[in-house]
Motif scaffolding. Structure first.
Motif, PDB file in Angstrom:
ATOM      1  N   TRP A   1       0.830  -1.210   0.000  1.00 34.27           N
ATOM      2  CA  TRP A   1       0.000   0.000   0.000  1.00 34.27           C
ATOM      3  C   TRP A   1       0.861   1.255   0.000  1.00 34.27           C
ATOM      4  CZ3 TRP A   1      -0.017   3.702   3.884  1.00 34.27           C
ATOM      5  CH2 TRP A   1      -0.985   4.708   3.771  1.00 34.27           C
ATOM      6  N   THR A   2       1.948   1.251   0.757  1.00 36.62           N
ATOM      7  CA  THR A   2       2.842   2.415   0.804  1.00 36.62           C
ATOM      8  C   THR A   2       3.450   2.697  -0.564  1.00 36.62           C
ATOM      9  OG1 THR A   2       3.367   1.904   3.113  1.00 36.62           O
ATOM     10  CG2 THR A   2       4.858   3.406   1.949  1.00 36.62           C
TER      11      THR A   2
ATOM     12  N   ALA B   1       2.314   1.728  -3.500  1.00 39.09           N
ATOM     13  CA  ALA B   1       1.262   2.136  -4.430  1.00 39.09           C
ATOM     14  C   ALA B   1       0.843   3.584  -4.207  1.00 39.09           C
ATOM     15  CB  ALA B   1       0.053   1.209  -4.284  1.00 39.09           C
ATOM     16  N   THR B   2       0.791   4.010  -2.957  1.00 44.59           N
ATOM     17  CA  THR B   2       0.414   5.397  -2.664  1.00 44.59           C
ATOM     18  C   THR B   2       1.442   6.379  -3.207  1.00 44.59           C
ATOM     19  OG1 THR B   2      -0.710   4.667  -0.638  1.00 44.59           O
ATOM     20  CG2 THR B   2      -0.177   7.006  -0.815  1.00 44.59           C
TER      21      THR B   2
ATOM     22  N   SER C   1      -8.307   8.932  -6.149  1.00 42.71           N
ATOM     23  CA  SER C   1      -7.069   8.253  -5.802  1.00 42.71           C
ATOM     24  C   SER C   1      -6.753   8.395  -4.318  1.00 42.71           C
ATOM     25  CB  SER C   1      -5.918   8.816  -6.645  1.00 42.71           C
ATOM     26  OG  SER C   1      -4.682   8.265  -6.236  1.00 42.71           O
TER      27      SER C   1
ATOM     28  N   THR D   1      -6.831   5.358  -1.319  1.00 42.71           N
ATOM     29  CA  THR D   1      -5.686   5.089  -0.437  1.00 42.71           C
ATOM     30  C   THR D   1      -6.060   5.312   1.028  1.00 42.71           C
ATOM     31  OG1 THR D   1      -4.912   7.370  -0.761  1.00 42.71           O
ATOM     32  CG2 THR D   1      -3.990   5.679  -2.197  1.00 42.71           C
TER      33      THR D   1
ATOM     34  N   ASN E   1      -6.022   2.509   3.976  1.00 45.42           N
ATOM     35  CA  ASN E   1      -5.325   2.820   5.215  1.00 45.42           C
ATOM     36  C   ASN E   1      -6.201   2.536   6.431  1.00 45.42           C
ATOM     37  OD1 ASN E   1      -3.272   4.002   6.928  1.00 45.42           O
ATOM     38  ND2 ASN E   1      -4.580   5.810   7.039  1.00 45.42           N
TER      39      ASN E   1
END
Length: 223
Positions: A7-8, A10-11, A41, A45, A49
């Motif tokens: 996730w980090t 991708a963000t 977007s 995210t 989170n």
């Protein structure tokens, strides 16, 4: 951990590559530049989170509840770990702020998002440090300190009877470890050559003093 790391990454990539060319992120005067749906977007995210925050919050709850300890201790641990709920609440407010941002006037709409984005990790770090603050809080009123002493005294007075079993299923061990305690070795006497020479010199004759110097180093004192 894999989900959070992915996730980090991708963000970061979404924030950098959502506008083409890359400089169009801060220079809207570039001809032919365009950006994707930045609000969607950032909202996605933020939702991911929040999901990971809830996962981190719920993962230890079952093992904590199954610990073999007093009920009040288990409730205290669950409550301490449950303080992470405040992080989830802040994360939910952050999503609502991100979904209402206007990227055409970013300097006006981003302050609230920045506040919640900074408050969330700061609050998470503070809550993670709460278990280490137990010595500062002292013994709580719910701690059965006096009752523990009473049980101990009763167990000692009834040492000949069966061992007392607590509510947790543990038995008190009546081990006699007095032979392992540290004890003083008693008074020790020690004298060195200078003290002996000072004592003898005051009352000894010249011949005795010469004999003392002659045999210097061979003096032994038994205590």
């Amino acid at each position: 951990m894999v989900i959070i790391v992915a996730w980090t990454i991708a963000t970061i990539l979404a924030g950098c590559l959502i506008c083409r060319p890359f400089a169009y992120n801060w220079d809207k005067s570039i001809p032919g530049g365009s950006c994707g749906d930045q609000v969607t977007s950032f909202t996605i995210t933020g939702v991911i989170n929040l999901v990971t925050d809830v996962m981190v919050l719920l993962l230890p709850m079952r093992p904590l509840y199954q610990l073999q300890m007093a009920t009040y201790k288990r409730v205290t641990l669950v409550a301490v770990f449950g303080l992470g709920t405040f992080t989830c609440i802040v994360s939910a407010f952050r999503i609502s702020v991100l979904s209402s941002m206007d990227f055409t006037d970013i300097t006006y709409t981003i302050p609230k998002a920045n506040i919640f984005s900074g408050l969330e990790p700061c609050l998470a770090v503070v809550l993670a440090c709460v278990p280490l603050m137990h010595p500062l809080l002292g013994r709580s009123a719910a701690t059965p300190h006096a009752s523990g002493k009473k049980k101990s005294s009763n167990a000692e007075s009834k040492s000949s009877g069966p061992k007392a079993v607590s509510d947790d299923g543990f038995e008190r061990l009546d081990d006699d470890t007095s032979h392992l305690w540290l004890k003083p070795m008693g008074l020790q006497h020690r004298a060195d050559e200078s003290d002996l020479q000072e004592t003898i010199t005051g009352d000894a004759s010249e011949g005795d003093q010469e004999s003392l110097h002659r045999h210097r180093g061979n003096i032994g004192i038994a205590t």
